[in-house]
Design an enzyme around this catalytic site. Sequence first.
Site: not given
Ligand code: G6P
Length: 592
Positions: A2, A27, A72, A98-99, A465, A469, A472, A488, A587
């Site tokens: 949030c 956020r 969120w 937020n929290g 990674e 991507k 996501e 495997h 994020k």
């Molecule tokens: C969320 C974001 C990712 C990020 C992860 C860890 O899932 O969408 O992009 O890699 O958090 O976040 P941090 O800020 O701790 O790297």
Amino acid sequence: MCGISAYYGKENGVPIILQGLQRLEYRGYDSAGLALLKNNEIEIIKTKGKITELKALAEGRSANIVMGHTRWATHGEPNYINAHPHSSADNSIAIVHNGIIENHAELRKELQEKYNYKFTSQTDSEVIAQLIQFFYKGDFEEAFRKMLTKIEGAFGIVALHKDHKQMLCARKGSPLVLGIKEGEYFIASDPTPFLEYTKEVIYLNEKQMAVIDDTGYKVKDFNGFNLTTELETVPYGIEAIQKGGFEHYMLKEIFEQPETILNCFRGKIRHIDSISIKKENIKRIIFVCCGTSFYAALVGKYIIEKTVNLPVSVEYASEFRYRQPMLFPTDLVIAVSQSGETADTLEAIRLSKSLGCNVAGIVNVTGSSIAKECGQGIYLHAGPEIGVASTKAFSSQIIAFILLSMYFSQNPYFRKEVIEDLEELPAKVKAFLQIQNIQSIAEKYKHAKFFMYMGRDINYPVAREGALKLKEISYIPAEGYAAGEMKHGPIALIDENTPSVFIVTKDSVYEKVISNMEEVKCRKGKIICICDEITEEIERLTNDIILVPKVRWELTPIINVLPLQLLAYYIAKANGREIDQPRNLAKAVTVE
Ligand code: G6P
């Protein structure tokens, strides 16, 4: 997660807050709302939609005291009723939060059963407004502080009372920053909402609150005692948070990598011993992290174990903190985090500290909770990353691991060679970004139902990674695997419709990856290959080739992740996805 943004001043705060909220949408963007304090009344405007819809609803409104929220959802589905701000039953008080309030259910039950309070939402947050009303006897600040003694969990809260020209806020676990300008004050989850008005900020520390009124601002502890604070200056300007002509933040951030990589090492490579991490008696490094930062840290393990001979383990912070890890005072536990706010990573660091470990952070956001908690480490200096899918932070994190390995290594030749190669890297990244052919490859495979990504050695985490991507932002299922593990299990997924993205750098595992490509080819799988040299085998085995510049082994993940970021971007774009704000994601994950 949030986002919170609030304004107290002389101007109309409505457009200021709406614009600020838009910057905080990274956020969360499940719903949004505003509270306006004017003439002893609080007006609340909310929507299930995003900030653009809130803007239309708030058209023509004006007030000098305004707070806003972009949500969120954690408790209660994303709908109008559950959108913030939330009010007390008598509508005298409004809050944004937020929290997570962990004991919200028992507090709610008590207020309902003993005192007949009526609740309207399913959120944990509503109890905050109700509790302030419960304690209110004419002194808003006192009621607010009494509320703070009752709630447990994580929170960043801003609150208004209709009869008090005051704005109150408090922080525990979720970030809040005050922006200070002559006669004008801002409160937000990060400084981006108010950057064009002021760069002078105070980051609230844990268990601090602030009171803003016409006489100015005061930072206090939860008992109401005044605290002295230091003003800090945000180290970037408004241009860092604008799209700068790019269609999406994600694309902008991919193209920023030549500079962000440079910014990460520029001030450090020639003064490597000035890195502020205690390294005496360290026998093991443990990285704690989540998401993309976890994959970056896996790359870090390959680099550090090979170049420094120090054992490294990489742990999901969410697993680490709940599994009673065996820790020793000779462990260096490093939080790897772009945002510096990820709740699990923060708690993993607190746990390690409490068990006597040395802790440090590899963090992008200066002044963030993790940076403060660690007190030592390496900042990435990548500037704000706004696209939800992390890109430039990943490459900078790998630079940070290289710096860390130089710092721990006493070998002057290694240090010298790395410096030379690092200095050439930004130009190579830039050259690649200018000439790549990825958009047409994305068009060709945009309807694929499933993708495999494979690599070995230091490029195995890069394959993971790459798959992350794609998942996501395009919502296409994808699996990132160590190429040697393919037989495997995942090989069962390969057929003539499955594209496999192979990372095949000319290094010690080159021949092995080629064999894995043969195995896919003979099962009629399609192969997209990322390579630094086009050999006869590669031409024979692959359907599409993306040629990247040659770089030293430690730097290959940085070069190889670029086409994976772009491939995900262009596939998502070709499928009409909301690239910067993919569904269900946020994020900064400030809840556990
Ligand atoms: C969320 C974001 C990712 C990020 C992860 C860890 O899932 O969408 O992009 O890699 O958090 O976040 P941090 O800020 O701790 O790297």
